[in-house]
Design a protein around this motif. Structure first.
Motif, PDB file in Angstrom:
ATOM      1  N   MET A   1       8.068  13.205 -12.763  1.00  0.00           N
ATOM      2  CA  MET A   1       7.650  13.406 -11.373  1.00  0.00           C
ATOM      3  C   MET A   1       8.077  12.188 -10.576  1.00  0.00           C
ATOM      4  O   MET A   1       7.849  11.064 -10.961  1.00  0.00           O
ATOM      5  CB  MET A   1       6.134  13.593 -11.329  1.00  0.00           C
ATOM      6  N   HIS A   2       8.698  12.420  -9.451  1.00  0.00           N
ATOM      7  CA  HIS A   2       9.126  11.334  -8.585  1.00  0.00           C
ATOM      8  C   HIS A   2       8.269  11.314  -7.337  1.00  0.00           C
ATOM      9  O   HIS A   2       7.902  12.342  -6.808  1.00  0.00           O
ATOM     10  CB  HIS A   2      10.593  11.510  -8.192  1.00  0.00           C
ATOM     11  N   ARG A   3       7.975  10.126  -6.875  1.00  0.00           N
ATOM     12  CA  ARG A   3       7.192   9.971  -5.648  1.00  0.00           C
ATOM     13  C   ARG A   3       8.090  10.278  -4.470  1.00  0.00           C
ATOM     14  O   ARG A   3       9.223   9.811  -4.400  1.00  0.00           O
ATOM     15  CB  ARG A   3       6.667   8.539  -5.574  1.00  0.00           C
ATOM     16  N   THR A   4       7.604  11.079  -3.563  1.00  0.00           N
ATOM     17  CA  THR A   4       8.386  11.416  -2.377  1.00  0.00           C
ATOM     18  C   THR A   4       7.789  10.743  -1.167  1.00  0.00           C
ATOM     19  O   THR A   4       6.656  10.291  -1.180  1.00  0.00           O
ATOM     20  CB  THR A   4       8.415  12.942  -2.157  1.00  0.00           C
ATOM     21  N   SER A   5       8.556  10.708  -0.088  1.00  0.00           N
ATOM     22  CA  SER A   5       8.115  10.007   1.109  1.00  0.00           C
ATOM     23  C   SER A   5       6.929  10.679   1.787  1.00  0.00           C
ATOM     24  O   SER A   5       6.262  10.065   2.607  1.00  0.00           O
ATOM     25  CB  SER A   5       9.273   9.882   2.093  1.00  0.00           C
ATOM     26  N   ASP A   6       6.635  11.952   1.466  1.00  0.00           N
ATOM     27  CA  ASP A   6       5.513  12.622   2.108  1.00  0.00           C
ATOM     28  C   ASP A   6       4.193  12.400   1.382  1.00  0.00           C
ATOM     29  O   ASP A   6       3.150  12.851   1.837  1.00  0.00           O
ATOM     30  CB  ASP A   6       5.777  14.116   2.289  1.00  0.00           C
ATOM     31  N   GLU A  31      17.462   2.284 -23.570  1.00  0.00           N
ATOM     32  CA  GLU A  31      18.344   2.552 -22.423  1.00  0.00           C
ATOM     33  C   GLU A  31      17.571   3.153 -21.256  1.00  0.00           C
ATOM     34  O   GLU A  31      17.781   2.784 -20.097  1.00  0.00           O
ATOM     35  CB  GLU A  31      19.479   3.495 -22.841  1.00  0.00           C
ATOM     36  N   ARG A  32      16.673   4.105 -21.544  1.00  0.00           N
ATOM     37  CA  ARG A  32      15.868   4.703 -20.479  1.00  0.00           C
ATOM     38  C   ARG A  32      14.920   3.672 -19.876  1.00  0.00           C
ATOM     39  O   ARG A  32      14.709   3.645 -18.663  1.00  0.00           O
ATOM     40  CB  ARG A  32      15.089   5.899 -21.004  1.00  0.00           C
ATOM     41  N   MET A  33      14.311   2.851 -20.721  1.00  0.00           N
ATOM     42  CA  MET A  33      13.401   1.818 -20.221  1.00  0.00           C
ATOM     43  C   MET A  33      14.151   0.837 -19.318  1.00  0.00           C
ATOM     44  O   MET A  33      13.638   0.429 -18.276  1.00  0.00           O
ATOM     45  CB  MET A  33      12.750   1.063 -21.377  1.00  0.00           C
ATOM     46  N   ALA A  34      15.372   0.484 -19.703  1.00  0.00           N
ATOM     47  CA  ALA A  34      16.161  -0.461 -18.905  1.00  0.00           C
ATOM     48  C   ALA A  34      16.506   0.130 -17.535  1.00  0.00           C
ATOM     49  O   ALA A  34      16.603  -0.593 -16.546  1.00  0.00           O
ATOM     50  CB  ALA A  34      17.435  -0.845 -19.649  1.00  0.00           C
ATOM     51  N   GLY A  35      16.679   1.448 -17.463  1.00  0.00           N
ATOM     52  CA  GLY A  35      17.033   2.088 -16.204  1.00  0.00           C
ATOM     53  C   GLY A  35      15.847   2.587 -15.401  1.00  0.00           C
ATOM     54  O   GLY A  35      16.015   3.086 -14.288  1.00  0.00           O
ATOM     55  N   ALA A  36      14.649   2.444 -15.929  1.00  0.00           N
ATOM     56  CA  ALA A  36      13.457   2.945 -15.241  1.00  0.00           C
ATOM     57  C   ALA A  36      13.154   2.105 -14.002  1.00  0.00           C
ATOM     58  O   ALA A  36      13.379   0.897 -13.985  1.00  0.00           O
ATOM     59  CB  ALA A  36      12.259   2.926 -16.190  1.00  0.00           C
ATOM     60  N   VAL A  37      12.658   2.773 -12.976  1.00  0.00           N
ATOM     61  CA  VAL A  37      12.294   2.096 -11.730  1.00  0.00           C
ATOM     62  C   VAL A  37      10.778   2.170 -11.579  1.00  0.00           C
ATOM     63  O   VAL A  37      10.209   3.263 -11.572  1.00  0.00           O
ATOM     64  CB  VAL A  37      12.981   2.771 -10.518  1.00  0.00           C
TER      65      VAL A  37
END
Length: 56
Positions: A1-6, A31-37
């Motif tokens: 799930m990604h946070r959206t601007s709304d 690799e996924r951990m390194a690319g996680a935001v």
């Protein structure tokens, strides 16, 4: 799930998970951990979170 601007700031996020703990751990490869935001979390100002007192 990604946070959206709304989504409002400070919104609680929860998920129903159907994967086992082992599947989740297997998903998060180095690799996924390194690319996680990280999620942008803003803590309230301590002065704003203090209960208001009534003046007599």
């Amino acid at each position: 799930m990604h946070r959206t601007s709304d989504e409002p700031d400070g919104a609680e996020v929860s998920h129903n998970v159907s994967e086992s703990p082992e599947e989740i751990l297997a998903y998060w490869t180095p690799e996924r951990m390194a690319g996680a935001v990280p999620r942008d979390i803003r803590l309230p100002d301590p002065e704003e979170s203090q209960p208001q007192t009534k003046e007599d």
